[in-house]
Design a protein around this motif. Sequence first.
Motif, PDB file in Angstrom:
ATOM      1  N   ILE A  75       0.852  -1.189   0.000  1.00  0.00           N
ATOM      2  CA  ILE A  75       0.000   0.000   0.000  1.00  0.00           C
ATOM      3  C   ILE A  75       0.889   1.240   0.000  1.00  0.00           C
ATOM      4  CG2 ILE A  75      -1.863   1.212   1.189  1.00  0.00           C
ATOM      5  CD1 ILE A  75      -2.403  -1.451   2.699  1.00  0.00           C
ATOM      6  N   ARG A  76       0.655   2.131  -0.968  1.00  0.00           N
ATOM      7  CA  ARG A  76       1.449   3.350  -1.049  1.00  0.00           C
ATOM      8  C   ARG A  76       0.552   4.537  -1.393  1.00  0.00           C
ATOM      9  NH1 ARG A  76       4.141   0.046   0.842  1.00  0.00           N
ATOM     10  NH2 ARG A  76       6.320  -0.537   0.405  1.00  0.00           N
ATOM     11  N   ASP A  77       0.769   5.646  -0.700  1.00  0.00           N
ATOM     12  CA  ASP A  77       0.062   6.883  -1.013  1.00  0.00           C
ATOM     13  C   ASP A  77       0.808   7.599  -2.133  1.00  0.00           C
ATOM     14  OD1 ASP A  77      -1.738   8.939  -0.954  1.00  0.00           O
ATOM     15  OD2 ASP A  77      -1.366   9.524   1.128  1.00  0.00           O
ATOM     16  N   GLU A  78       0.208   8.643  -2.688  1.00  0.00           N
ATOM     17  CA  GLU A  78       0.872   9.391  -3.752  1.00  0.00           C
ATOM     18  C   GLU A  78       2.197   9.961  -3.242  1.00  0.00           C
ATOM     19  OE1 GLU A  78      -1.025  13.005  -4.985  1.00  0.00           O
ATOM     20  OE2 GLU A  78      -1.961  13.308  -3.030  1.00  0.00           O
ATOM     21  N   GLY A  79       3.115  10.170  -4.171  1.00  0.00           N
ATOM     22  CA  GLY A  79       4.421  10.695  -3.805  1.00  0.00           C
ATOM     23  C   GLY A  79       5.502   9.639  -3.715  1.00  0.00           C
ATOM     24  N   PHE A  80       5.139   8.367  -3.903  1.00  0.00           N
ATOM     25  CA  PHE A  80       6.158   7.319  -3.843  1.00  0.00           C
ATOM     26  C   PHE A  80       7.024   7.359  -5.102  1.00  0.00           C
ATOM     27  CE2 PHE A  80       2.528   5.373  -5.997  1.00  0.00           C
ATOM     28  CZ  PHE A  80       3.118   4.707  -7.061  1.00  0.00           C
ATOM     29  N   ILE A  95      -1.308  -1.177  -4.217  1.00  0.00           N
ATOM     30  CA  ILE A  95      -2.584  -0.512  -3.935  1.00  0.00           C
ATOM     31  C   ILE A  95      -2.285   0.972  -3.787  1.00  0.00           C
ATOM     32  CG2 ILE A  95      -4.586  -0.384  -2.422  1.00  0.00           C
ATOM     33  CD1 ILE A  95      -4.098  -3.220  -1.567  1.00  0.00           C
ATOM     34  N   ILE A  96      -2.763   1.772  -4.735  1.00  0.00           N
ATOM     35  CA  ILE A  96      -2.418   3.190  -4.789  1.00  0.00           C
ATOM     36  C   ILE A  96      -3.660   4.012  -5.128  1.00  0.00           C
ATOM     37  CG2 ILE A  96      -0.007   2.763  -5.423  1.00  0.00           C
ATOM     38  CD1 ILE A  96      -0.737   3.278  -8.320  1.00  0.00           C
ATOM     39  N   PRO A  97      -3.672   5.301  -4.771  1.00  0.00           N
ATOM     40  CA  PRO A  97      -4.833   6.141  -5.099  1.00  0.00           C
ATOM     41  C   PRO A  97      -4.837   6.549  -6.569  1.00  0.00           C
ATOM     42  CG  PRO A  97      -3.171   7.431  -3.951  1.00  0.00           C
ATOM     43  CD  PRO A  97      -2.676   6.014  -3.946  1.00  0.00           C
ATOM     44  N   GLY A  98      -6.038   6.722  -7.119  1.00  0.00           N
ATOM     45  CA  GLY A  98      -6.166   7.083  -8.523  1.00  0.00           C
ATOM     46  C   GLY A  98      -5.529   8.415  -8.869  1.00  0.00           C
ATOM     47  N   LYS A  99      -5.431   9.324  -7.893  1.00  0.00           N
ATOM     48  CA  LYS A  99      -4.869  10.643  -8.179  1.00  0.00           C
ATOM     49  C   LYS A  99      -3.391  10.578  -8.545  1.00  0.00           C
ATOM     50  CE  LYS A  99      -4.417  11.507  -3.185  1.00  0.00           C
ATOM     51  NZ  LYS A  99      -4.839  12.385  -2.067  1.00  0.00           N
TER      52      LYS A  99
END
Length: 252
Positions: free
Chosen positions: A160-165, A206-210
């Motif tokens: 799981i990673r948020d944006e900015g990776f 698993i990442i956000p669509g943005k």
Amino acid sequence: MNYKDKILVSLTDDTSRLQLFNDQSLEQLVAAAYEVDQMNIEGPYQPIFEELQFGFSVPKLGVLDGMWSPVGGGEKVEARFQVSGLGDGSSVWVDALWRGAIVARTVPANSKITAVQNEWTEVETSDGKVQQGAVQVTFAPPDNSAPSPKRLPITAALLIRDEGFSVTDLLSESKHIREQLISEGIQTKRDPDLPRRKPPLLVAWIIPGKVFDDADWPGGTAGMDATALRDARRDTAGKWLAQEGIGLVVTP
């Protein structure tokens, strides 16, 4: 609650977990795990979670090479050992390990050839004798039966990673994690009837669509609106990552 914790908590609940894995995400996971070009399958897809382990870790492994020989000389013996606990940190961490399957639908094969007939005759021409003939091909009636379910076993390390990776760092980390888990015997059991990709363990981001609002991602054309551009970039990224044995799960 931050993005990573929110997704992890959602994975613990039967209902919210299913909402994370929409049909497009499941299709991309299947494409990363199997050679779908050799399979007549389609959606809708259904995830089966037989086991989910959270905060899963395995010891990091290092390799020691050496040799020894009897005192006073003699034949040297070479050896290689795998040793855990070496390197920076003692473990490889995975947000969740999924063992189960994805159920797809098999598409009946239409237009099967049932017979081939040919007739050849020899004729005289100005250039001499040549063979000429005709070929008749007979096809079976179309198969109108409904698609049937096909269970595709899956073992996946969920990251799981948020944006900015960093894509470069996460790609390298994914391959390292897969290597370590496989060395511990964690992989999808081989089924000779299914054309699986070479990596026997799937890694899923698993990442956000943005994330795909970033114009540096390839995909899309001029004139597309923001939603269409995001979908096009996600599709292009999914096809590339599938070649690396990595599936995409994109959340709103």
